[in-house]
Write a protein that holds these residues in place. Structure first.
Motif, PDB file in Angstrom:
ATOM      1  N   GLY A  37      40.211  27.424  59.885  1.00 14.48           N
ATOM      2  CA  GLY A  37      39.881  26.074  59.460  1.00 14.48           C
ATOM      3  C   GLY A  37      40.974  25.103  59.877  1.00 14.48           C
ATOM      4  O   GLY A  37      40.727  23.917  60.093  1.00 14.48           O
ATOM      5  N   TYR A  48      45.693  17.477  52.994  1.00 14.68           N
ATOM      6  CA  TYR A  48      46.116  18.513  53.941  1.00 14.68           C
ATOM      7  C   TYR A  48      46.707  17.827  55.193  1.00 14.68           C
ATOM      8  O   TYR A  48      46.025  17.021  55.826  1.00 14.68           O
ATOM      9  CB  TYR A  48      44.849  19.277  54.294  1.00 14.68           C
ATOM     10  CG  TYR A  48      44.949  20.539  55.100  1.00 14.68           C
ATOM     11  CD1 TYR A  48      45.822  21.567  54.748  1.00 14.68           C
ATOM     12  CD2 TYR A  48      44.103  20.735  56.195  1.00 14.68           C
ATOM     13  CE1 TYR A  48      45.845  22.741  55.478  1.00 14.68           C
ATOM     14  CE2 TYR A  48      44.120  21.914  56.918  1.00 14.68           C
ATOM     15  CZ  TYR A  48      45.000  22.908  56.562  1.00 14.68           C
ATOM     16  OH  TYR A  48      45.016  24.070  57.287  1.00 14.68           O
ATOM     17  N   CYS A  53      37.987  16.259  52.076  1.00 13.26           N
ATOM     18  CA  CYS A  53      38.288  17.649  51.742  1.00 13.26           C
ATOM     19  C   CYS A  53      37.965  17.860  50.268  1.00 13.26           C
ATOM     20  O   CYS A  53      38.656  17.339  49.399  1.00 13.26           O
ATOM     21  CB  CYS A  53      39.768  17.931  52.007  1.00 13.26           C
ATOM     22  SG  CYS A  53      40.283  19.577  51.467  1.00 13.26           S
ATOM     23  N   ASN A  72      42.503  19.995  48.508  1.00 12.97           N
ATOM     24  CA  ASN A  72      43.883  20.426  48.621  1.00 12.97           C
ATOM     25  C   ASN A  72      44.643  19.163  49.011  1.00 12.97           C
ATOM     26  O   ASN A  72      44.309  18.583  50.048  1.00 12.97           O
ATOM     27  CB  ASN A  72      44.010  21.495  49.711  1.00 12.97           C
ATOM     28  CG  ASN A  72      45.441  21.890  49.984  1.00 12.97           C
ATOM     29  OD1 ASN A  72      46.328  21.531  49.227  1.00 12.97           O
ATOM     30  ND2 ASN A  72      45.659  22.605  51.079  1.00 12.97           N
ATOM     31  N   ASP A 107      35.761  19.112  54.993  1.00 14.99           N
ATOM     32  CA  ASP A 107      36.481  20.377  54.914  1.00 14.99           C
ATOM     33  C   ASP A 107      36.163  21.027  53.568  1.00 14.99           C
ATOM     34  O   ASP A 107      36.631  20.572  52.525  1.00 14.99           O
ATOM     35  CB  ASP A 107      37.987  20.113  55.061  1.00 14.99           C
ATOM     36  CG  ASP A 107      38.793  21.404  55.138  1.00 14.99           C
ATOM     37  OD1 ASP A 107      38.275  22.467  54.752  1.00 14.99           O
ATOM     38  OD2 ASP A 107      39.958  21.329  55.592  1.00 14.99           O
ATOM     39  N   ALA A 112      36.859  24.211  52.651  1.00 14.47           N
ATOM     40  CA  ALA A 112      37.583  25.491  52.630  1.00 14.47           C
ATOM     41  C   ALA A 112      37.589  26.124  51.235  1.00 14.47           C
ATOM     42  O   ALA A 112      37.703  27.341  51.104  1.00 14.47           O
ATOM     43  CB  ALA A 112      39.018  25.298  53.115  1.00 14.47           C
ATOM     44  N   TYR A 113      37.455  25.281  50.190  1.00 10.00           N
ATOM     45  CA  TYR A 113      37.532  25.796  48.814  1.00 10.00           C
ATOM     46  C   TYR A 113      36.180  25.805  48.113  1.00 10.00           C
ATOM     47  O   TYR A 113      36.109  25.855  46.890  1.00 10.00           O
ATOM     48  CB  TYR A 113      38.565  24.978  48.017  1.00 10.00           C
ATOM     49  CG  TYR A 113      39.938  25.120  48.620  1.00 10.00           C
ATOM     50  CD1 TYR A 113      40.708  26.235  48.343  1.00 10.00           C
ATOM     51  CD2 TYR A 113      40.439  24.181  49.519  1.00 10.00           C
ATOM     52  CE1 TYR A 113      41.945  26.410  48.926  1.00 10.00           C
ATOM     53  CE2 TYR A 113      41.677  24.340  50.114  1.00 10.00           C
ATOM     54  CZ  TYR A 113      42.427  25.457  49.811  1.00 10.00           C
ATOM     55  OH  TYR A 113      43.655  25.631  50.396  1.00 10.00           O
ATOM     56  N   SER A 118      36.041  28.312  55.788  1.00  9.14           N
ATOM     57  CA  SER A 118      37.010  29.326  56.176  1.00  9.14           C
ATOM     58  C   SER A 118      36.837  30.555  55.295  1.00  9.14           C
ATOM     59  O   SER A 118      36.382  30.441  54.154  1.00  9.14           O
ATOM     60  CB  SER A 118      38.414  28.751  56.005  1.00  9.14           C
ATOM     61  OG  SER A 118      39.379  29.771  56.089  1.00  9.14           O
ATOM     62  N   LYS A 141      40.352  31.445  51.890  1.00 11.75           N
ATOM     63  CA  LYS A 141      40.610  31.258  50.476  1.00 11.75           C
ATOM     64  C   LYS A 141      39.583  31.962  49.600  1.00 11.75           C
ATOM     65  O   LYS A 141      39.825  32.160  48.426  1.00 11.75           O
ATOM     66  CB  LYS A 141      40.694  29.760  50.141  1.00 11.75           C
ATOM     67  CG  LYS A 141      41.564  28.941  51.098  1.00 11.75           C
ATOM     68  CD  LYS A 141      43.010  29.381  51.086  1.00 11.75           C
ATOM     69  CE  LYS A 141      43.899  28.738  52.162  1.00 11.75           C
ATOM     70  NZ  LYS A 141      43.551  27.481  52.736  1.00 11.75           N
ATOM     71  N   ARG A 153      42.350  35.600  59.987  1.00 13.44           N
ATOM     72  CA  ARG A 153      41.988  34.452  60.811  1.00 13.44           C
ATOM     73  C   ARG A 153      40.497  34.416  61.131  1.00 13.44           C
ATOM     74  O   ARG A 153      40.057  34.970  62.133  1.00 13.44           O
ATOM     75  CB  ARG A 153      42.808  34.378  62.116  1.00 13.44           C
ATOM     76  CG  ARG A 153      44.312  34.536  61.983  1.00 13.44           C
ATOM     77  CD  ARG A 153      44.917  33.610  60.975  1.00 13.44           C
ATOM     78  NE  ARG A 153      44.563  32.228  61.211  1.00 13.44           N
ATOM     79  CZ  ARG A 153      44.288  31.363  60.216  1.00 13.44           C
ATOM     80  NH1 ARG A 153      44.326  31.731  58.961  1.00 13.44           N
ATOM     81  NH2 ARG A 153      43.963  30.136  60.505  1.00 13.44           N
ATOM     82  N   ALA A 202      37.047  31.515  60.523  1.00 12.21           N
ATOM     83  CA  ALA A 202      36.483  30.313  59.925  1.00 12.21           C
ATOM     84  C   ALA A 202      35.267  29.903  60.744  1.00 12.21           C
ATOM     85  O   ALA A 202      34.938  30.563  61.744  1.00 12.21           O
ATOM     86  CB  ALA A 202      37.525  29.193  59.935  1.00 12.21           C
ATOM     87  N   TYR A 209      44.189  24.772  42.875  1.00 11.74           N
ATOM     88  CA  TYR A 209      45.423  23.992  42.860  1.00 11.74           C
ATOM     89  C   TYR A 209      45.557  23.219  41.563  1.00 11.74           C
ATOM     90  O   TYR A 209      44.585  22.662  41.063  1.00 11.74           O
ATOM     91  CB  TYR A 209      45.458  23.009  44.037  1.00 11.74           C
ATOM     92  CG  TYR A 209      45.559  23.727  45.363  1.00 11.74           C
ATOM     93  CD1 TYR A 209      46.705  24.445  45.678  1.00 11.74           C
ATOM     94  CD2 TYR A 209      44.510  23.709  46.261  1.00 11.74           C
ATOM     95  CE1 TYR A 209      46.794  25.134  46.885  1.00 11.74           C
ATOM     96  CE2 TYR A 209      44.595  24.398  47.464  1.00 11.74           C
ATOM     97  CZ  TYR A 209      45.742  25.103  47.764  1.00 11.74           C
ATOM     98  OH  TYR A 209      45.829  25.787  48.940  1.00 11.74           O
TER      99      TYR A 209
END
Ligand code: PLP
Length: 409
Positions: free
Chosen positions: A108, A132, A183, A187, A215, A217-218, A246, A249, A257, A259, A347
């Motif tokens: 990602g 980020y 995002c 993050n 994004d 990612a989470y 991705s 996480k 690696r 994503a 987070y």
């Protein structure tokens, strides 16, 4: 001597995590007997799910036999994985994504850094602040921003401040922008966007002919039902949004690696002469030039995430980290800190005490509690006065870190 790309000189000081490592090393060198706990860098600590490990072994055996050996794979990833992604991550939520809209990659980070390449050099960028660092830095070195001012802001970037004052819900840009990086879950702040709030962004992008780089990612950490997992849950988003996901996480793939990025076929860009072009085709072209795809073994490992065992094991990983998030959030609140995030995101975003800067608080937590966090100001000017802790530690270390902060600060 050759001329080098001078836009690199415009990058803000050192990379945030390099500076965290530097300060941490100075402290360790001066206090070699201290046992530090690292809740700073957002890296996972739990081992890979067993279903994934089994798939790695099986794929290694494939590579050992002439009949099943694989050399170069498709630039955009193997169809066996892209089909699982389209079916499970989108189809199962009622979102139609075609297999050839999914581009598998090695991260990602690389995707979110590289996407700007297919847009015009003079495209105007809007960024959440804090965020980020990759989105800003990739545009800085691409020459879109010029140098930063003393506060670290680039004249060429439209900042969308996210602070407690606006409940971390930024206002829409007050001018035209071409590219908006969102995002969510966020993050570093741990904030989320509701479906209604995200609809305003999609409507804005449609009205302005802008593109949203979303994004997610989470995504796996979302629990609240009014929080979307994908931007494509919003009507009209297929015309204006690219989504990055991705395996780092959710399935612990930070060291593996893998994503992917979704570029819908409705998404189009325009040339100066008015000609239009499919961004899906453009991203496919770019991928063909620059990648031969991630390793077969890693893609097989990722496909195992979608098996029933894989799904259960990934869920357990996320639940484990979210229990850490609750321990951190509740512990710091009990100690009198104001804390945000940690509910649909791994987070915790902590307000530093009055008139204590992010880096001063970092030094204080390091020096007194021997805990490494991340200073909010490293994620953007509006992160000043905040401090980030991650829920990605082990249970024992997380509990001990919070106990130390509670008793020593
Ligand atoms: C961790 C993270 C990613 C994913 O990074 P990978 O390169 O896939 O490991 C993407 N975006 C954000 C905001 C992240 O924090």
């Amino acid at each position: 001597m050759p001329r080098f790309n001078e836009s690199y000189l415009n990058l803000n000081q050192s990379y945030l995590f390099a500076e965290i490592r530097r300060r941490t090393k100075v402290f360790i060198d001066a206090h070699p007997d201290v046992r530090l706990i690292d809740l700073g860098v957002g890296d996972v600590t739990q081992p890979l799910p067993p279903a994934v490990v089994r798939a790695i072994h099986e794929a290694a055996d494939d590579m050992a036999r002439r009949e099943t050996f694989r050399g170069y794979g498709p630039y955009v990833g193997y169809e066996f994985l892209r089909a699982e992604i389209a079916a499970h991550d989108f189809g199962a939520r009622g979102v139609k994504i075609a297999v050839d809209e999914v581009f598998v990659s090695d991260g990602g980070k690389s995707d979110s850094a590289n996407l700007q390449e297919i847009f015009a050099p003079d495209a105007v960028i809007a960024l959440l602040d804090p965020v980020y660092p990759v989105y800003a830095d990739s545009n800085v070195v691409a020459g879109r921003t010029g140098p930063a001012d003393e506060s670290g802001r680039y004249a060429g970037i439209v900042y969308l401040p996210c602070t407690a004052d606006n409940s971390f819900q930024p206002a829409l840009p007050d001018r035209h922008v071409d590219l908006i990086y969102l995002c969510y879950p966020n993050n570093p702040t741990g904030a989320v966007v509701t479906r209604d709030a995200l609809r305003r962004w999609v409507d804005y992008a449609r009205a302005e002919d802008a593109v949203i780089l979303y994004d997610a990612a989470y995504e796996a950490y979302v629990v609240d039902t009014d929080v979307p997992h994908s931007i494509y849950e919003i009507d009209g988003a297929r015309q204006v949004a690219i989504e990055c996901r991705s395996f780092s996480k959710n399935a612990g793939f930070t060291g593996m690696r893998l994503a992917y990025t979704v570029v819908p076929k409705e998404l189009r860009g325009r040339a100066a002469d008015g000609k239009s072009m499919s961004l899906n085709a453009l991203w496919a072209r770019r991928t063909a030039i620059k990648s031969n795809g991630p390793p077969y073994i890693i893609q097989k490992a990722a496909a195992a995430v979608y098996t029933p065992d894989g799904q259960k094991q990934v869920r357990a990983l996320i639940d484990f980290y979210m229990q850490n998030a609750r321990i951190i959030g509740a512990g710091l609140a009990a100690a009198g800190f104001t804390v945000y995030g940690g509910r649909n995101a791994p987070y915790i975003w902590v307000r530093t005490p009055p008139s204590v800067s992010s880096w001063d608080f970092f030094d204080r937590v390091l020096g007194e509690a021997h805990v490494v966090g991340a200073p909010g100001s490293g994620f953007g000017p509006s992160g000043e006065g905040y401090f980030r802790l991650t829920a990605f530690g082990s249970r024992r270390e997380t509990e001990e870190a919070i106990e130390r902060i509670k008793t020593r600060l």
